[in-house]
Write a protein that holds these residues in place. Structure first.
Motif, PDB file in Angstrom:
ATOM      1  N   VAL A  39       0.916  -1.261  -0.037  1.00 51.79           N
ATOM      2  CA  VAL A  39      -0.035   0.134  -0.212  1.00 51.79           C
ATOM      3  C   VAL A  39       1.031   1.320   0.082  1.00 51.79           C
ATOM      4  O   VAL A  39       1.918   1.500   0.788  1.00 51.79           O
ATOM      5  N   THR A  40       0.744   2.234  -0.889  1.00 47.08           N
ATOM      6  CA  THR A  40       1.547   3.333  -1.008  1.00 47.08           C
ATOM      7  C   THR A  40       0.968   4.690  -0.547  1.00 47.08           C
ATOM      8  O   THR A  40       1.188   5.767  -0.844  1.00 47.08           O
ATOM      9  N   THR A  41      -0.530   4.325  -0.173  1.00 50.42           N
ATOM     10  CA  THR A  41      -1.050   5.635   0.532  1.00 50.42           C
ATOM     11  C   THR A  41      -1.260   5.118   2.109  1.00 50.42           C
ATOM     12  O   THR A  41      -0.953   4.028   2.599  1.00 50.42           O
ATOM     13  N   GLU A  42      -1.858   6.100   2.675  1.00 56.22           N
ATOM     14  CA  GLU A  42      -2.286   5.830   4.267  1.00 56.22           C
ATOM     15  C   GLU A  42      -2.961   4.612   4.361  1.00 56.22           C
ATOM     16  O   GLU A  42      -3.038   4.073   5.465  1.00 56.22           O
ATOM     17  N   THR A  43      -4.266   4.578   3.431  1.00 50.24           N
ATOM     18  CA  THR A  43      -4.895   3.189   3.670  1.00 50.24           C
ATOM     19  C   THR A  43      -5.089   2.666   2.240  1.00 50.24           C
ATOM     20  O   THR A  43      -4.752   3.221   1.242  1.00 50.24           O
ATOM     21  N   HIS A  44      -5.697   1.313   2.393  1.00 50.06           N
ATOM     22  CA  HIS A  44      -6.012   0.542   1.053  1.00 50.06           C
ATOM     23  C   HIS A  44      -7.311   0.865   0.636  1.00 50.06           C
ATOM     24  O   HIS A  44      -7.866   0.100  -0.047  1.00 50.06           O
ATOM     25  N   GLU A  45      -7.966   1.631   1.515  1.00 52.69           N
ATOM     26  CA  GLU A  45      -9.634   1.793   1.280  1.00 52.69           C
ATOM     27  C   GLU A  45      -9.965   3.402   0.871  1.00 52.69           C
ATOM     28  O   GLU A  45      -9.231   4.086   1.182  1.00 52.69           O
ATOM     29  N   GLY A  46     -11.011   3.255   0.158  1.00 56.82           N
ATOM     30  CA  GLY A  46     -11.411   4.485  -0.297  1.00 56.82           C
ATOM     31  C   GLY A  46     -10.842   5.153  -1.626  1.00 56.82           C
ATOM     32  O   GLY A  46      -9.772   4.667  -2.262  1.00 56.82           O
ATOM     33  N   GLN A  47     -11.673   5.997  -2.107  1.00 54.77           N
ATOM     34  CA  GLN A  47     -11.174   6.579  -3.569  1.00 54.77           C
ATOM     35  C   GLN A  47      -9.850   7.291  -3.391  1.00 54.77           C
ATOM     36  O   GLN A  47      -9.848   7.652  -2.304  1.00 54.77           O
ATOM     37  N   GLY A  48      -8.993   6.954  -4.314  1.00 57.47           N
ATOM     38  CA  GLY A  48      -7.529   7.558  -4.132  1.00 57.47           C
ATOM     39  C   GLY A  48      -6.432   6.785  -3.480  1.00 57.47           C
ATOM     40  O   GLY A  48      -5.430   7.305  -3.653  1.00 57.47           O
ATOM     41  N   ALA A  49      -7.134   5.688  -2.993  1.00 54.14           N
ATOM     42  CA  ALA A  49      -6.146   4.802  -2.320  1.00 54.14           C
ATOM     43  C   ALA A  49      -5.172   4.157  -3.371  1.00 54.14           C
ATOM     44  O   ALA A  49      -5.762   3.614  -4.444  1.00 54.14           O
ATOM     45  N   ARG A  50      -4.033   3.839  -3.210  1.00 52.37           N
ATOM     46  CA  ARG A  50      -2.934   3.270  -3.976  1.00 52.37           C
ATOM     47  C   ARG A  50      -2.159   2.102  -3.520  1.00 52.37           C
ATOM     48  O   ARG A  50      -1.817   2.073  -2.310  1.00 52.37           O
ATOM     49  N   TRP A  51      -1.765   1.303  -4.424  1.00 54.02           N
ATOM     50  CA  TRP A  51      -1.135   0.323  -3.966  1.00 54.02           C
ATOM     51  C   TRP A  51      -0.087  -0.279  -5.352  1.00 54.02           C
ATOM     52  O   TRP A  51      -0.405  -0.061  -6.388  1.00 54.02           O
ATOM     53  N   LYS A  52       0.777  -0.932  -4.928  1.00 51.04           N
ATOM     54  CA  LYS A  52       1.658  -1.696  -6.102  1.00 51.04           C
ATOM     55  C   LYS A  52       1.466  -3.264  -5.809  1.00 51.04           C
ATOM     56  O   LYS A  52       1.733  -3.726  -4.666  1.00 51.04           O
ATOM     57  N   GLN A  53       0.885  -3.774  -6.592  1.00 50.10           N
ATOM     58  CA  GLN A  53       0.781  -5.240  -6.739  1.00 50.10           C
ATOM     59  C   GLN A  53       1.881  -6.158  -7.385  1.00 50.10           C
ATOM     60  O   GLN A  53       2.154  -5.500  -8.621  1.00 50.10           O
ATOM     61  N   THR A  54       2.185  -7.192  -7.057  1.00 51.11           N
ATOM     62  CA  THR A  54       3.027  -8.054  -7.713  1.00 51.11           C
ATOM     63  C   THR A  54       2.430  -9.427  -7.805  1.00 51.11           C
ATOM     64  O   THR A  54       2.026  -9.967  -6.855  1.00 51.11           O
ATOM     65  N   ARG A  55       2.181 -10.092  -9.191  1.00 47.00           N
ATOM     66  CA  ARG A  55       1.742 -11.276  -9.294  1.00 47.00           C
ATOM     67  C   ARG A  55       2.106 -12.124 -10.468  1.00 47.00           C
ATOM     68  O   ARG A  55       3.054 -11.223 -11.166  1.00 47.00           O
ATOM     69  N   LYS A  56       2.122 -13.296 -10.443  1.00 44.91           N
ATOM     70  CA  LYS A  56       2.447 -13.957 -11.510  1.00 44.91           C
ATOM     71  C   LYS A  56       1.639 -13.719 -12.916  1.00 44.91           C
ATOM     72  O   LYS A  56       0.343 -14.086 -12.754  1.00 44.91           O
ATOM     73  N   VAL A  57       2.098 -13.663 -14.083  1.00 44.69           N
ATOM     74  CA  VAL A  57       1.589 -13.339 -15.180  1.00 44.69           C
ATOM     75  C   VAL A  57       2.212 -13.914 -16.132  1.00 44.69           C
ATOM     76  O   VAL A  57       3.276 -13.610 -16.517  1.00 44.69           O
ATOM     77  N   PHE A  58       1.813 -15.062 -16.812  1.00 40.54           N
ATOM     78  CA  PHE A  58       2.194 -15.742 -18.085  1.00 40.54           C
ATOM     79  C   PHE A  58       3.589 -16.497 -17.206  1.00 40.54           C
ATOM     80  O   PHE A  58       4.661 -16.582 -17.949  1.00 40.54           O
ATOM     81  N   GLY A  59       3.623 -16.856 -16.048  1.00 39.05           N
ATOM     82  CA  GLY A  59       4.510 -17.408 -15.498  1.00 39.05           C
ATOM     83  C   GLY A  59       5.871 -16.554 -14.968  1.00 39.05           C
ATOM     84  O   GLY A  59       6.805 -17.013 -14.530  1.00 39.05           O
ATOM     85  N   ARG A  60       5.609 -15.178 -14.971  1.00 39.67           N
ATOM     86  CA  ARG A  60       6.601 -14.176 -14.522  1.00 39.67           C
ATOM     87  C   ARG A  60       5.960 -13.266 -13.633  1.00 39.67           C
ATOM     88  O   ARG A  60       4.865 -12.986 -13.687  1.00 39.67           O
ATOM     89  N   SER A  61       6.900 -12.777 -12.720  1.00 40.30           N
ATOM     90  CA  SER A  61       6.404 -11.494 -11.787  1.00 40.30           C
ATOM     91  C   SER A  61       6.264 -10.579 -12.533  1.00 40.30           C
ATOM     92  O   SER A  61       7.175 -10.072 -13.245  1.00 40.30           O
ATOM     93  N   HIS A  62       5.099  -9.940 -12.105  1.00 42.06           N
ATOM     94  CA  HIS A  62       4.835  -8.440 -12.821  1.00 42.06           C
ATOM     95  C   HIS A  62       4.262  -7.595 -11.925  1.00 42.06           C
ATOM     96  O   HIS A  62       3.192  -7.893 -10.894  1.00 42.06           O
ATOM     97  N   SER A  63       4.830  -6.587 -11.702  1.00 42.90           N
ATOM     98  CA  SER A  63       4.461  -5.380 -10.630  1.00 42.90           C
ATOM     99  C   SER A  63       3.675  -4.412 -11.284  1.00 42.90           C
ATOM    100  O   SER A  63       3.916  -3.745 -12.682  1.00 42.90           O
ATOM    101  N   GLN A  64       2.646  -3.808 -10.839  1.00 43.78           N
ATOM    102  CA  GLN A  64       1.830  -2.893 -11.295  1.00 43.78           C
ATOM    103  C   GLN A  64       1.158  -1.809 -10.184  1.00 43.78           C
ATOM    104  O   GLN A  64       0.914  -2.465  -9.121  1.00 43.78           O
TER     105      GLN A  64
END
Length: 150
Positions: A39-64
């Motif tokens: 989580v890159t803002t004070e909270t993960h809830e509500g309009q304007g909340a931001r985060w960076k997620q990393t997940r497997k996509v086509f067998g590779r780690s991808h962050s967004q």
């Protein structure tokens, strides 16, 4: 613009379903393809909340990086990301299921081109992207639904 929609019924109240789906910090525990959420803002809830997620996509780690752009408690949530000349938007809409038992969750993914490069990417890979994302969305909702049962 291209989009796909997946719908799944969760065996829980609409409020409990909302709490599960908006609990993004637990996604690495709840959804198999997620590796991390920061989580890159004070909270993960509500309009304007931001985060960076990393997940497997086509067998590779991808962050967004994602941001919540619409937040209607217990009903709907929309978040979006910008990458490679495109905007990716995911919308969740929760409502009582038709059977009256549980909550229907409709998840819609939309990708839209921004500029020349985005239009080229979408023209070349749009159909494949939307199809593969639909498959992953179905898996994500299945994983979340399983955690609702346990």
């Amino acid at each position: 613009m291209k989009s796909t929609t997946i719908t799944r019924t969760f065996p829980m109240t609409q409020k409990a379903c909302w709490d599960l789906i908006t609990n993004i910090v637990d996604y690495p525990r709840l959804i198999d393809s997620y590796e991390a959420v920061e989580v890159t803002t004070e909270t993960h809830e509500g309009q304007g909340a931001r985060w960076k997620q990393t997940r497997k996509v086509f067998g590779r780690s991808h962050s967004q990086d994602l941001e919540i752009i619409e937040w209607d408690p217990d009903r709907s949530l929309t978040h979006e990301a910008h990458e490679g000349g495109t905007t990716y938007q995911t919308r969740y809409v929760m409502s009582p299921s038709e059977s009256g038992e549980g909550t229907s969750v409709e998840m819609t993914f939309t990708v839209e081109a921004n500029g020349v490069f985005g239009r080229m990417v979408l023209a070349a890979f749009g159909e494949r992207l939307v199809r593969s994302t639909g498959v992953q969305m179905d898996r994500d909702l299945a994983d979340l639904s399983k955690s609702a049962i346990t």
